[in-house]
Design a protein around this motif. Structure first.
Motif, PDB file in Angstrom:
ATOM      1  N   VAL A   1       0.976  -1.209  -0.009  1.00  0.00           N
ATOM      2  CA  VAL A   1      -0.009   0.045   0.009  1.00  0.00           C
ATOM      3  C   VAL A   1       0.891   1.363  -0.141  1.00  0.00           C
ATOM      4  O   VAL A   1       1.799   1.333   0.932  1.00  0.00           O
ATOM      5  CB  VAL A   1      -0.816  -0.093   1.223  1.00  0.00           C
ATOM      6  CG1 VAL A   1      -1.897   1.171   1.174  1.00  0.00           C
ATOM      7  CG2 VAL A   1      -1.788  -1.241   1.238  1.00  0.00           C
ATOM      8  N   PRO A   2       0.818   2.083  -0.924  1.00  0.00           N
ATOM      9  CA  PRO A   2       1.503   3.369  -0.880  1.00  0.00           C
ATOM     10  C   PRO A   2       1.283   4.224   0.275  1.00  0.00           C
ATOM     11  O   PRO A   2       0.416   4.497   0.911  1.00  0.00           O
ATOM     12  CB  PRO A   2       0.929   4.215  -2.209  1.00  0.00           C
ATOM     13  CG  PRO A   2       0.471   3.077  -2.970  1.00  0.00           C
ATOM     14  CD  PRO A   2      -0.103   2.281  -2.061  1.00  0.00           C
ATOM     15  N   VAL A   3       2.494   4.565   0.619  1.00  0.00           N
ATOM     16  CA  VAL A   3       2.442   5.555   1.923  1.00  0.00           C
ATOM     17  C   VAL A   3       1.687   6.947   1.705  1.00  0.00           C
ATOM     18  O   VAL A   3       1.081   7.434   2.396  1.00  0.00           O
ATOM     19  CB  VAL A   3       3.958   5.645   2.527  1.00  0.00           C
ATOM     20  CG1 VAL A   3       3.941   6.441   3.764  1.00  0.00           C
ATOM     21  CG2 VAL A   3       4.694   4.584   2.853  1.00  0.00           C
ATOM     22  N   GLU A   4       1.505   7.191   0.416  1.00  0.00           N
ATOM     23  CA  GLU A   4       1.118   8.564   0.207  1.00  0.00           C
ATOM     24  C   GLU A   4      -0.527   8.432   0.414  1.00  0.00           C
ATOM     25  O   GLU A   4      -1.218   9.658   0.723  1.00  0.00           O
ATOM     26  CB  GLU A   4       1.293   8.670  -1.426  1.00  0.00           C
ATOM     27  CG  GLU A   4       2.619   9.108  -1.683  1.00  0.00           C
ATOM     28  CD  GLU A   4       3.403   7.875  -1.851  1.00  0.00           C
ATOM     29  OE1 GLU A   4       4.653   8.058  -2.156  1.00  0.00           O
ATOM     30  OE2 GLU A   4       2.966   6.737  -1.903  1.00  0.00           O
ATOM     31  N   LEU A   5      -1.142   7.269   0.391  1.00  0.00           N
ATOM     32  CA  LEU A   5      -2.543   7.126   0.624  1.00  0.00           C
ATOM     33  C   LEU A   5      -2.717   7.596   2.275  1.00  0.00           C
ATOM     34  O   LEU A   5      -3.666   8.262   2.582  1.00  0.00           O
ATOM     35  CB  LEU A   5      -3.137   5.792   0.497  1.00  0.00           C
ATOM     36  CG  LEU A   5      -3.227   5.457  -1.102  1.00  0.00           C
ATOM     37  CD1 LEU A   5      -3.593   4.035  -1.133  1.00  0.00           C
ATOM     38  CD2 LEU A   5      -4.206   6.504  -1.676  1.00  0.00           C
ATOM     39  N   GLU A   6      -1.841   7.221   3.251  1.00  0.00           N
ATOM     40  CA  GLU A   6      -1.760   7.241   4.710  1.00  0.00           C
ATOM     41  C   GLU A   6      -1.607   8.974   4.603  1.00  0.00           C
ATOM     42  O   GLU A   6      -2.382   9.386   5.559  1.00  0.00           O
ATOM     43  CB  GLU A   6      -0.862   6.359   5.384  1.00  0.00           C
ATOM     44  CG  GLU A   6      -1.309   4.972   5.185  1.00  0.00           C
ATOM     45  CD  GLU A   6      -0.321   4.121   5.617  1.00  0.00           C
ATOM     46  OE1 GLU A   6       0.342   4.447   6.785  1.00  0.00           O
ATOM     47  OE2 GLU A   6       0.327   3.288   5.051  1.00  0.00           O
ATOM     48  N   GLU A   7      -0.707   9.389   4.183  1.00  0.00           N
ATOM     49  CA  GLU A   7      -0.173  10.755   4.077  1.00  0.00           C
ATOM     50  C   GLU A   7      -1.336  11.589   3.680  1.00  0.00           C
ATOM     51  O   GLU A   7      -1.487  12.786   4.405  1.00  0.00           O
ATOM     52  CB  GLU A   7       1.112  10.931   3.492  1.00  0.00           C
ATOM     53  CG  GLU A   7       2.108  10.360   4.073  1.00  0.00           C
ATOM     54  CD  GLU A   7       3.558  10.625   2.973  1.00  0.00           C
ATOM     55  OE1 GLU A   7       3.292  11.011   2.099  1.00  0.00           O
ATOM     56  OE2 GLU A   7       4.716  10.368   3.486  1.00  0.00           O
ATOM     57  N   ALA A   8      -2.077  11.271   2.661  1.00  0.00           N
ATOM     58  CA  ALA A   8      -3.310  12.196   2.381  1.00  0.00           C
ATOM     59  C   ALA A   8      -4.396  12.252   3.562  1.00  0.00           C
ATOM     60  O   ALA A   8      -5.032  13.082   3.660  1.00  0.00           O
ATOM     61  CB  ALA A   8      -3.768  11.615   1.132  1.00  0.00           C
ATOM     62  N   ALA A   9      -4.566  10.900   3.906  1.00  0.00           N
ATOM     63  CA  ALA A   9      -5.615  10.911   4.967  1.00  0.00           C
ATOM     64  C   ALA A   9      -5.096  11.559   6.496  1.00  0.00           C
ATOM     65  O   ALA A   9      -6.016  12.250   6.863  1.00  0.00           O
ATOM     66  CB  ALA A   9      -5.639   9.397   5.261  1.00  0.00           C
TER      67      ALA A   9
END
Length: 275
Positions: A164-172
């Motif tokens: 899972v890309p870390v960017e998804l968590e950062e965006a959330a």
């Protein structure tokens, strides 16, 4: 598909089919024996003869054994282990992969534990459950199967979290989601195939467990794998009844795996090298 690749595909399909038949020959033999009369079984006849359902009636309780309770115990043990494994493995793996708690040490330790034979844990689990007063209890067997299957769950979930890309968590996080919201609302829906794969494997391994059922149970918590041994009597082995019990006991995990096959394949391929 090119003309040269078609014969190769045909031979591959044929080889896989032959291997599948050979691997499942014991199951087919058990199915045949389960519907044969005791006379045909004792003669060792390859023909079916007159089919009978007496062995299935015995497997369902007509022989005097409480097989419905054995099936219920197996279901409670398997489902309980699945629920407990997911409840422990999901947050612990997330903490190791994303939050840095333990990290590589936890994953390496899980891999090492998974490589150890199950018999290695039999005596420690027996002493532990004895001290906790959980011998011959469904709870004790749920805990034993949870400990046994937890390393596998951590390994599979670890591969899934890495995909899972870390960017998804950062965006959330930018949108104001805290750690728990990110885990439950962002990551888990994406990891649904991996969660299903873990659930299926834990269910099958827990349902099929014989060693810990033999060590930790005697009567009240007897699962179907151990209950089938009741047909080994002082007067002989009732092969037809054992075969019928075996066929019935394979149905729940097989059906579970068939219905979850789509998720199982994608979940087990998490973390694979893509090219």
């Amino acid at each position: 598909m090119t003309a040269t690749s078609r014969p190769r595909l045909w031979w591959t399909t044929a080889a896989v089919g032959v291997v599948a038949v050979v691997v499942n020959l014991p199951w087919f033999n058990a199915l045949l024996v389960s519907v044969k009369s005791d006379g045909d079984i004792s003669r060792g006849a390859l023909t079916l003869g007159t089919p009978t359902g007496d062995h299935y009636a015995n497997a369902l309780g007509a022989a005097g054994y409480d097989f419905p309770r054995f099936f219920l115990n197996s279901g409670l043990i398997a489902l309980g282990a699945v629920a407990l494994v997911l409840a422990i493995a999901v947050p612990s793996t997330y903490a190791a992969i994303r939050l840095g708690f333990g990290g590589r040490f936890i994953l390496n330790a899980s891999s090492a534990l998974r490589l150890l034979p199950a018999i290695f844990f039999a005596v420690p689990y027996f002493l532990l459950m004895s001290n906790l007063g959980l011998l011959d209890s469904v709870v004790g067997l749920v805990l034993a199967n949870t400990f046994l299957n937890l390393p596998l769950a951590i390994i599979l979930l670890g591969a899934g979290f890495r995909d899972v890309p870390v960017e998804l968590e950062e965006a959330a996080a930018v949108d104001g989601a805290n750690t728990y919201r990110i885990l439950w609302s962002v990551l888990l829906p994406i990891l649904a195939p991996t969660l299903v794969a873990v659930s299926v494997l834990v269910f099958i391994f827990s349902w099929n467990d014989y060693l810990f059922a033999l060590v930790l149970s005697s009567s009240e918590a007897t699962p179907i794998t151990l209950g089938a041994a009741n047909f080994v009597t002082s007067t002989g082995i009732r092969w037809g009844d054992i075969s019928a019990t075996t066929i019935l006991s394979t149905l729940p995990p097989v059906l579970f795996a068939v219905f979850a096959q789509r998720f199982l394949v994608s979940g087990l391929s998490a973390g694979a090298v893509k090219g």
